[in-house]
Design a protein around this motif. Structure first.
Motif, PDB file in Angstrom:
ATOM      1  N   TRP A  16       0.825  -1.211   0.000  1.00 41.10           N
ATOM      2  CA  TRP A  16       0.000   0.000   0.000  1.00 41.10           C
ATOM      3  C   TRP A  16       0.857   1.257   0.000  1.00 41.10           C
ATOM      4  CZ3 TRP A  16      -4.981  -0.250  -1.152  1.00 41.10           C
ATOM      5  CH2 TRP A  16      -5.682  -1.435  -0.897  1.00 41.10           C
ATOM      6  N   PHE A  63       1.888   3.237  -5.944  1.00 39.88           N
ATOM      7  CA  PHE A  63       1.152   2.435  -4.956  1.00 39.88           C
ATOM      8  C   PHE A  63      -0.343   2.715  -5.078  1.00 39.88           C
ATOM      9  CE2 PHE A  63       5.401   3.058  -3.192  1.00 39.88           C
ATOM     10  CZ  PHE A  63       5.756   1.772  -2.841  1.00 39.88           C
ATOM     11  N   PRO A  64      -1.184   1.738  -4.672  1.00 42.24           N
ATOM     12  CA  PRO A  64      -0.848   0.378  -4.233  1.00 42.24           C
ATOM     13  C   PRO A  64      -0.438  -0.489  -5.423  1.00 42.24           C
ATOM     14  CG  PRO A  64      -3.218   0.625  -4.389  1.00 42.24           C
ATOM     15  CD  PRO A  64      -2.637   1.989  -4.644  1.00 42.24           C
TER      16      PRO A  64
END
Length: 380
Positions: A16, A63-64
């Motif tokens: 994440w 991200f994620p």
């Protein structure tokens, strides 16, 4: 299969944000679109390239993301236009694609592909499928792909150009290592450096890639292979694979390259940097002999400032080069490497130090960070 054309819910390890453990989540994996293949991953391994993305100094990561690029699995379904693969085929995802159409794929001198050449770093740039969308969703949010493979998911979707079909009897818990680490180090020695019989070699960094380079040097007939690492625990395995000498820079009275030059009457014929970092790269180059010494760069260190060299070093006859994926054209070569493994031309088993369930993926990263593992195989 009953899942064809449907969204599949399965387990995946999601990053994440940077510098945080991965989270095991339920994700939705969309069906493959045109010229895509959905693969059930059976086994995957952890590589330092996965860790680079998590490093806070690596600024280009998105991200994620679902990491992982060293895996093997079984085709679940194929999208429209796919003729090379069918459900049930055993396959290895490839982070280095082979489209077989571009000027690179048509050239015998490189394993590069135009699909990769537009990016400055192969670890980024294949974060979405070709239509610039993701096939992964978690908690209602799209999740980025990684290196065109994303093997840290029970199911993944890859382009047909990023996939190699292998023998039905292949041991997926071993040949998954052909997706990166083994192929990269082994190929660096036999394809890129073209190590010659009777030559002398030095290998810096004895992780999965470095030990595979040792295997490549041995198979090529090198008479002396000097293995270098700051972890003495790697030396027994290096010697079992063919290293004749082992050096720990921290135990030496002078710079490693000076010691190697003394040991080899002026320097080795071939050197391989499998560690990354300016210090290791410089030592690898400096320990090669003048006149014809070749240094091959393989390792990458997150946040490293690179290598500074003087033209004199090259004028004196040394050569420096680099490699991605060991010079292999993946779709053509990986099936042959699987056959070579089955025929015992080389040993993948010795590289596997741990086998864990996929849920323990963060433990696998910890083992790698602590230098306690070579390769940890994760199974679903």
């Amino acid at each position: 299969m009953g899942t064809k054309g449907k969204v599949i819910k399965c387990k995946a390890a999601i990053a994440w944000e940077a510098d945080k453990p991965l989270c095991i989540e339920e994700v939705e994996v969309a069906p493959p679109k045109a010229h895509e293949v959905r693969v059930q991953i059976i086994a995957t391994s952890v590589c330092h390239s996965d860790a680079h993305i998590l490093h806070p100094q690596f600024k280009k990561a998105l991200f994620p993301v679902i990491l992982g690029h060293e895996g093997a699995g079984i085709v679940e379904s194929v999208g429209p236009g796919v003729t090379e693969f069918k459900p049930g085929d055993k396959v290895i995802p490839l982070y280095t694609p082979q489209c077989k159409k571009c000027k690179f794929c048509l050239s015998p001198v490189t394993n590069f592909c135009a699909k990769l050449s537009q990016f400055k770093n192969p670890a980024v740039g294949q974060e979405l499928m070709e239509d610039r969308t993701s096939r992964f969703t978690c908690k209602g949010k799209p999740v980025y792909h990684f290196m065109g493979t994303s093997t840290f998911s029970q199911y993944t979707v890859v382009s047909e150009t990023n996939l190699a079909k292998i023998d039905d009897d292949a041991n997926l818990q071993r040949v998954c290592l052909l997706g990166c680490g083994f192929s990269t180090g082994y190929g660096a020695a036999i394809n890129v450096a073209k190590v010659t019989p009777g030559s002398t070699c030095a290998v810096f960094g004895l992780g999965g890639v470095g030990l595979s380079a040792v295997i490549g040097c041995k198979v090529s007939g090198a008479s002396r292979i000097i293995a270098v690492d700051i972890n003495n625990g790697k030396f027994a395995k290096a010697k079992a694979l063919g290293a004749t000498d082992c050096l720990n820079p921290r135990d030496l009275p002078k710079p490693t390259q000076e010691v190697i030059i003394e040991m080899t009457n002026g320097g080795v014929d071939f050197a391989f940097d499998c560690a990354g970092g300016s210090e290791a790269m410089k030592a690898a180059l400096d320990c090669t002999t003048v006149g014809w010494g070749l240094c091959t760069l393989i390792g990458v260190a997150a946040g490293d400032k690179g290598l500074t060299i003087s033209p004199v070093e090259l004028i004196m006859g040394r050569t420096i080069n680099g490699t991605i994926f060991g010079g292999w054209k993946g779709k053509d070569s990986i099936p042959k490497l699987v056959t070579d493994y089955k025929n015992k031309k080389f040993d993948l088993d010795i590289l596997v130090t741990h086998t864990l369930s996929f849920d323990k993926i963060n433990e696998a990263f910890d083992l790698m960070y602590q230098g306690k593992s070579i390769r940890t195989i994760l199974t679903f």
